[in-house]
Design a protein around this motif. Structure first.
Motif, PDB file in Angstrom:
ATOM      1  N   MET A  92       8.835   2.905 -10.216  1.00  0.00           N
ATOM      2  CA  MET A  92       8.639   1.397  -9.323  1.00  0.00           C
ATOM      3  C   MET A  92       9.900   1.442  -7.962  1.00  0.00           C
ATOM      4  O   MET A  92      10.503   2.182  -8.405  1.00  0.00           O
ATOM      5  CB  MET A  92       9.079   0.464  -9.951  1.00  0.00           C
ATOM      6  CG  MET A  92       7.816   0.355 -11.021  1.00  0.00           C
ATOM      7  SD  MET A  92       7.431  -1.547 -12.312  1.00  0.00           S
ATOM      8  CE  MET A  92       6.211  -1.091 -13.089  1.00  0.00           C
TER       9      MET A  92
ATOM     10  N   ALA B 204      11.273  -4.259  -8.273  1.00  0.00           N
ATOM     11  CA  ALA B 204      10.317  -4.279  -9.131  1.00  0.00           C
ATOM     12  C   ALA B 204      10.759  -3.829 -10.570  1.00  0.00           C
ATOM     13  O   ALA B 204      10.982  -3.968 -11.299  1.00  0.00           O
ATOM     14  CB  ALA B 204       8.726  -3.358  -8.844  1.00  0.00           C
TER      15      ALA B 204
ATOM     16  N   HIS C 271      -2.054  -0.155  -7.614  1.00  0.00           N
ATOM     17  CA  HIS C 271      -1.345  -0.612  -8.356  1.00  0.00           C
ATOM     18  C   HIS C 271      -1.018  -0.046  -9.604  1.00  0.00           C
ATOM     19  O   HIS C 271      -1.854   0.646 -10.363  1.00  0.00           O
ATOM     20  CB  HIS C 271      -1.767  -2.210  -8.197  1.00  0.00           C
ATOM     21  CG  HIS C 271      -2.916  -2.389  -8.986  1.00  0.00           C
ATOM     22  ND1 HIS C 271      -3.353  -3.828  -9.127  1.00  0.00           N
ATOM     23  CD2 HIS C 271      -4.076  -1.490  -9.942  1.00  0.00           C
ATOM     24  CE1 HIS C 271      -4.509  -3.694  -9.559  1.00  0.00           C
ATOM     25  NE2 HIS C 271      -4.550  -2.756 -10.209  1.00  0.00           N
TER      26      HIS C 271
ATOM     27  N   GLN D 242       3.714  -2.761  -9.229  1.00  0.00           N
ATOM     28  CA  GLN D 242       4.467  -2.646  -8.403  1.00  0.00           C
ATOM     29  C   GLN D 242       2.352  -2.008  -7.178  1.00  0.00           C
ATOM     30  O   GLN D 242       1.973  -1.085  -7.896  1.00  0.00           O
ATOM     31  CB  GLN D 242       4.998  -1.285  -9.135  1.00  0.00           C
ATOM     32  CG  GLN D 242       4.967  -0.376  -7.939  1.00  0.00           C
ATOM     33  CD  GLN D 242       5.871  -0.745  -6.882  1.00  0.00           C
ATOM     34  OE1 GLN D 242       7.106  -1.337  -7.075  1.00  0.00           O
ATOM     35  NE2 GLN D 242       5.440  -0.777  -5.064  1.00  0.00           N
TER      36      GLN D 242
ATOM     37  N   PRO E 182       5.576   4.568  -5.242  1.00  0.00           N
ATOM     38  CA  PRO E 182       5.896   2.688  -4.783  1.00  0.00           C
ATOM     39  C   PRO E 182       5.767   1.905  -3.314  1.00  0.00           C
ATOM     40  O   PRO E 182       6.744   3.253  -2.559  1.00  0.00           O
ATOM     41  CB  PRO E 182       7.007   2.456  -5.214  1.00  0.00           C
ATOM     42  CG  PRO E 182       7.740   3.847  -5.491  1.00  0.00           C
ATOM     43  CD  PRO E 182       6.411   4.552  -5.517  1.00  0.00           C
TER      44      PRO E 182
ATOM     45  N   CYS F 281       5.816  -5.405  -3.700  1.00  0.00           N
ATOM     46  CA  CYS F 281       5.373  -6.118  -5.434  1.00  0.00           C
ATOM     47  C   CYS F 281       5.695  -7.322  -5.716  1.00  0.00           C
ATOM     48  O   CYS F 281       6.057  -8.026  -4.980  1.00  0.00           O
ATOM     49  CB  CYS F 281       7.151  -5.487  -6.437  1.00  0.00           C
ATOM     50  SG  CYS F 281       8.151  -6.226  -6.047  1.00  0.00           S
TER      51      CYS F 281
ATOM     52  N   THR G 290       6.362 -10.286  -8.749  1.00  0.00           N
ATOM     53  CA  THR G 290       6.926 -10.195  -9.853  1.00  0.00           C
ATOM     54  C   THR G 290       7.237 -12.014 -10.825  1.00  0.00           C
ATOM     55  O   THR G 290       6.118 -13.313  -9.965  1.00  0.00           O
ATOM     56  CB  THR G 290       8.090 -10.217  -9.948  1.00  0.00           C
ATOM     57  OG1 THR G 290       9.392 -11.084  -9.141  1.00  0.00           O
ATOM     58  CG2 THR G 290       8.911  -8.844  -9.187  1.00  0.00           C
TER      59      THR G 290
END
Length: 389
Positions: free
Chosen positions: A182, A186, A319, A332, A340, A344, A346
């Motif tokens: 990642m 991420a 993804h 990600q 990557p 991203c 979270t």
């Protein structure tokens, strides 16, 4: 009139997609017969097995109910032998004949590469395996759970166990750091979440032996373990190799660009059971790539029956969603080669995104089931660039 028999072995993400697409596109026709074979009548949501392993309830999804009204036939049983010479498959005590075979028996955790894994470690190969692990964890008042392998399955499992069983010590072992593929943001979020949950991460760790109450690492160190969950590496079922199909070193059927076996062109291989090469390398097993392989195999079979040349399969990743307990996650976004991107998600938004992704295969199958025979699914031009993990 001769009926062309298409036999699909395995009702995972890829096999189910192949069967539903074939059934939807041949509904009402008498010249094509579609049969789907699976050991269980309930669809296994592999993306949710870490939930089952921690005692959480997941929905039961019926394969026969999904196939109802499509014209496809469902056969429940274990596939025990394949004979490409006679074009037959043995399912328990029955013999089924085919003209075209879709081999979609998937993959399982590789429990033979390290001594003691088969005897002493748990896996997440099936709901039954997950339920056994759930029972073992529920009975532990205290102790250590060692999760070997810090890929996606290992990370999700370690996080879920730590969140659902906070009294237990959870150790995650792997050669690389979790989230190594990642981007920095991420990866940092993933590692911080594991720390918040109390998961002890050990990198550069190579397990050389699993003992009844410990794991042994290269160099001789041992880590005491009341429970070991093995998520390091996968292998395919041995049936293809035993039948003489060309396979790679992990037992996966080697395919050409159209997903046909390079040694037996009337066999299409999809999902985790197939070694499918793209410009950036061999596909790794995810629902994201598995479902499109099933769709492509179905379309290729129907093109061949119509006297047309099947098109090459082309796929790009989109993804990598990873759950970190029930209320946290990281997503990600990737380039087509799985490297990557800068973007991203979270935290809570990522958790909601991950849940939507996890739930999406079944509604997708229902949409496939209702599509017209001439309809298109996924982007046009034979290029599959989006899907689900």
């Amino acid at each position: 009139m001769t009926t062309h028999k298409v036999l699909v072995l395995g009702a995972g993400y890829a096999g189910t997609a192949a069967a539903i697409q074939l059934a939807a596109r041949t509904k009402g026709r008498d010249d094509v017969e579609v049969t789907l074979v699976n050991a269980h009548e309930t669809f296994t949501e592999r993306l949710r097995l870490h939930l089952t392993a921690t005692g959480q309830q997941v929905a039961e999804l019926s394969i026969p109910e999904l196939l109802d009204g499509t014209g496809a036939r469902f056969v429940r049983g274990w596939v025990t032998a394949l004979d490409p010479g006679t074009r037959t498959v043995r399912v328990d005590d029955r013999v089924l004949h085919y003209d075209t075979l879709v081999y979609a028996l998937g993959g399982v955790a590789d429990t033979v590469i390290v001594p003691g894994v088969e005897e002493h470690a748990h896996t997440l190969n099936s709901p039954e395996d997950a339920e056994v692990l759930a029972g073992r964890l529920a009975r532990l008042e205290q102790g250590t759970v060692v999760v070997t392998g810090n890929g996606l399955t290992g990370v999700e499992s370690a996080a879920e166990i730590a969140e659902q069983h906070p009294r237990l010590r959870v150790v995650l072992l792997g050669r690389r750091e979790p989230g190594a593929a990642m981007n920095r943001k991420a990866r940092a979020h993933l590692q911080a979440a594991l720390g918040r949950l109390g998961v002890e991460v050990r990198t550069g760790a190579e397990v050389t032996k699993v003992l009844p109450d410990a794991v042994e690492l290269a160099g001789g160190e041992t880590i005491p373990a009341d429970v070991v969950l093995w998520t390091s590496g996968t292998r395919a079922a041995p049936l293809a190799a035993a039948a003489g199909l060309a396979v790679d070193d992990r037992g996966r059927v080697i395919t050409d660009a159209t997903l046909r076996s390079v040694s037996h062109p009337n066999v299409h291989a999809v999902g985790d059971a197939a070694a499918i090469s793209q410009g950036y390398g061999v596909l790794h097993g995810t629902c994201q790539s598995g479902m499109p392989t099933g769709v492509h195999a179905a379309v290729s079979i129907l093109r061949a029956l119509a006297g047309k040349e099947p098109k090459p399969f082309r796929f790009g990743y989109y993804h990598t969603p990873v759950s970190l307990g029930r209320h946290d996650a990281v997503v990600q976004f990737t380039h087509p080669d799985d490297s990557p991107r800068r973007i991203c998600l979270t935290g809570g938004p990522a958790a909601r995104y991950k849940e939507a992704v996890t739930a999406s295969p079944w509604p997708t199958y229902l949409r496939m089931k209702k599509m017209p025979a001439s309809g298109a699914f996924w982007p046009r031009g034979g290029r599959f660039t989006r899907g689900v993990r």
